[in-house]
Design a protein around this motif. Sequence first.
Motif, PDB file in Angstrom:
ATOM      1  N   ILE B 207      88.663  44.972   7.384  1.00  0.00           N
ATOM      2  CA  ILE B 207      87.282  44.911   6.888  1.00  0.00           C
ATOM      3  C   ILE B 207      87.300  44.038   5.634  1.00  0.00           C
ATOM      4  O   ILE B 207      88.091  44.270   4.732  1.00  0.00           O
ATOM      5  CB  ILE B 207      86.757  46.309   6.533  1.00  0.00           C
ATOM      6  N   LEU B 209      84.770  42.318   2.616  1.00  0.00           N
ATOM      7  CA  LEU B 209      83.425  42.494   2.075  1.00  0.00           C
ATOM      8  C   LEU B 209      83.239  41.752   0.754  1.00  0.00           C
ATOM      9  O   LEU B 209      84.204  41.344   0.100  1.00  0.00           O
ATOM     10  CB  LEU B 209      83.175  43.990   1.817  1.00  0.00           C
ATOM     11  N   TYR B 225      90.413  45.486   3.343  1.00  0.00           N
ATOM     12  CA  TYR B 225      91.135  46.716   3.681  1.00  0.00           C
ATOM     13  C   TYR B 225      92.473  46.428   4.359  1.00  0.00           C
ATOM     14  O   TYR B 225      92.947  47.261   5.121  1.00  0.00           O
ATOM     15  CB  TYR B 225      90.290  47.569   4.627  1.00  0.00           C
ATOM     16  N   LYS B 228      94.914  49.471   4.022  1.00  0.00           N
ATOM     17  CA  LYS B 228      94.253  50.775   4.116  1.00  0.00           C
ATOM     18  C   LYS B 228      93.125  50.956   3.104  1.00  0.00           C
ATOM     19  O   LYS B 228      92.095  51.525   3.428  1.00  0.00           O
ATOM     20  CB  LYS B 228      95.265  51.918   3.975  1.00  0.00           C
ATOM     21  N   TYR B 229      93.307  50.536   1.870  1.00  0.00           N
ATOM     22  CA  TYR B 229      92.300  50.794   0.840  1.00  0.00           C
ATOM     23  C   TYR B 229      91.437  49.561   0.557  1.00  0.00           C
ATOM     24  O   TYR B 229      91.884  48.437   0.784  1.00  0.00           O
ATOM     25  CB  TYR B 229      92.982  51.241  -0.460  1.00  0.00           C
ATOM     26  N   PRO B 230      90.219  49.772   0.024  1.00  0.00           N
ATOM     27  CA  PRO B 230      89.394  48.624  -0.372  1.00  0.00           C
ATOM     28  C   PRO B 230      89.953  47.978  -1.644  1.00  0.00           C
ATOM     29  O   PRO B 230      89.669  48.420  -2.751  1.00  0.00           O
ATOM     30  CB  PRO B 230      88.001  49.230  -0.596  1.00  0.00           C
ATOM     31  N   MET B 250      90.141  52.232  -5.129  1.00  0.00           N
ATOM     32  CA  MET B 250      88.930  51.487  -4.771  1.00  0.00           C
ATOM     33  C   MET B 250      88.677  50.390  -5.801  1.00  0.00           C
ATOM     34  O   MET B 250      88.509  50.668  -6.977  1.00  0.00           O
ATOM     35  CB  MET B 250      87.742  52.447  -4.712  1.00  0.00           C
ATOM     36  N   ILE B 252      86.096  47.328  -5.798  1.00  0.00           N
ATOM     37  CA  ILE B 252      85.037  46.678  -5.008  1.00  0.00           C
ATOM     38  C   ILE B 252      84.067  45.897  -5.902  1.00  0.00           C
ATOM     39  O   ILE B 252      84.121  45.974  -7.123  1.00  0.00           O
ATOM     40  CB  ILE B 252      84.262  47.725  -4.168  1.00  0.00           C
ATOM     41  N   THR B 253      83.168  45.151  -5.255  1.00  0.00           N
ATOM     42  CA  THR B 253      82.087  44.372  -5.861  1.00  0.00           C
ATOM     43  C   THR B 253      82.537  43.498  -7.038  1.00  0.00           C
ATOM     44  O   THR B 253      82.049  43.640  -8.159  1.00  0.00           O
ATOM     45  CB  THR B 253      80.909  45.269  -6.305  1.00  0.00           C
ATOM     46  N   SER B 268      87.335  53.141  -8.879  1.00  0.00           N
ATOM     47  CA  SER B 268      87.155  54.585  -8.804  1.00  0.00           C
ATOM     48  C   SER B 268      88.130  55.290  -9.750  1.00  0.00           C
ATOM     49  O   SER B 268      89.331  55.045  -9.703  1.00  0.00           O
ATOM     50  CB  SER B 268      87.398  55.059  -7.366  1.00  0.00           C
TER      51      SER B 268
END
Lengths: 178, 434
Positions: B207, B209, B225, B228-230, B250, B252-253, B268
């Motif tokens: 994935i 993103l 991913y 396994k993790y973002p 995590m 992200i963004t 996170s």
Amino acid sequence: MFRNVSFYFVLLVVCVGLMMGGCKKKAPEQEFVPESAAPTNTPIAAPAQEEPTMEELRLIKLEEARSVLSSESVYYDYDKAVLTAEGRSILAEKAAYMIKNPDITVTIEGHCDERGSNEYNLALGERRAAAAKKYLMDFGVQGSLIETVTYGEERPVCRESKESCWKLNRRAAFVVND
Amino acid sequence: MTFTKRKQMNRLVTGFFLAWTAVSVCRSADVYFDITASQAKKIDIALPLFNSELSEQPELVREIHSIFRQDFEFSGRFNVIDISPFFPTSEKELVNPDFGQYYLVGVQSLLTGYINQGPDGDYRISIRLFDVRMGQQIVGIRYTTPLSGVRSVIHKFADEVQYRLTGERGINDTRIAFTSRRTGNAEVYTVDPDGSNLTQITRNGSINLSPAWSVENAELFITSYQQKYPDLYVIDLADSTSMPLLQGGMHITPAPNPDGIHLALTISYEGDPEISLYNLETKKVRRLTFSSGVDTNPVFAPNGRELVFVSDRTGSPQLYIMDIDGANIRRLTSVGNYNTAPDWSPRGDWIAYHSRRDGVFNIWMIRPNGSDEHPLTSEAGHNEDPSFGRNGRHIAFTSTRDGSKGLYVMDLSGRNIRRIVHAMGGCENPAWSR
């Protein structure tokens, strides 16, 4: 001095041997023994009577854990990471099993429905997985046995754009680690 | 359409344009509604390009002509005046035009060009921009390119013209990155703002993103991913290699600071997503927000000193602004209970985002001080994920107006909507290079 070293070495080997032996002995004591003993009545039971290997036992154990932990997800309201009463009772069952079986580790996946920005949903999925983990820990499950990962809206179980589908996607899913 | 038919058509269109130009001289200001109306006076530009009688490549010339027309018209800064059939040019005239003729029909700026094919098969394209009133060449560039690069060369010169005449960088020689599930899982793609040059960037089956352009547009930061993790990765677009930057948990963004050194992102902390700052040089992470609940999707102001981000600290996702050190947090949006996906205009004057009202998502804009909130889209499916072009005059976004979620571009009035990508299994997260 030299003698001392070899003495400790022997002691170490003996200890390790005891530990391994202990493991081997312990495993067959579990509930599978009656099962493998049961087929003695049937005439062609010979192959089934072989002792299951460590690996087989581990796989059987994992399968059992999956049937208890992974079969049912915990569901959330739209745009919420707060556990519902139903979600809490499902988690309580999982917690009881995990406390009894501390050799099992899980990954809790946080998921969302497709509505909203997928970037915000990634963060929301993280919160959902964390809420489920915290509830298990409040029950006494060790935090080190639980990993969390968010998938946002990227891994739906249902792909239609309607509430009956969305409510299935807003979930914390339990994956038993190998 | 046959060649002769197209020629007739062109004359018809040209005739119409001449008539229309005559009218528009007195009423050009109200032809389009433009949100930045004070600077909206359009420049009349003529394209008697590449006289097709002179050129050995009439079809290619026609194509170039149409790319220029499209680029200039979409820029929102030009009226294109097509006068070529009435002013046949000699080769000499391409270098030294008869400015008086053009002045008489109200042309302010004039483009001429010459094209031929070299022995190696490559094309030599010389293009000149003239100021008609001053009777001067403003800029002239000679390009050598294979056929496949002609479109990009024209985009570059169209942007050069816009820069010379308006001081703004055009959007034609840019790329839009986005994600699509065409192959079954989300991969990153890039495309030109006119829909050409669609290119798949990631091919890892995982994935992928939230693509974000590095300051020099040479790299894309993404969440992937693969392990396994973002995790946070950077992709070098020169050779498509990717490298993990932050892994586990995590990350992200990603949102690069214009300083080229810092990256804002969401990390996170024990299941609590918080805005953090990552230093690309020292590799150090600094946490900026400390509120329980979701804090995510940071985007820098063009001055690099403030961030807009999404937080549900008051119970529903809303936009907030804070200083780069995490201080001075103030709420930006107050209407509606789902405002996310912010982008800060490179001009600094607007923040675009999407808002859910009555169950429908639309693109909205608001001033950084919280005033002038208004929608840009309505009654055309769900419209989400706005991303500004580099001069702040256009927004890329996703929309379900034609069925599945496609990629579109519009101007700040919400008009001049151009569909760029359609039917690719759903487009998400557009990010426009700057």
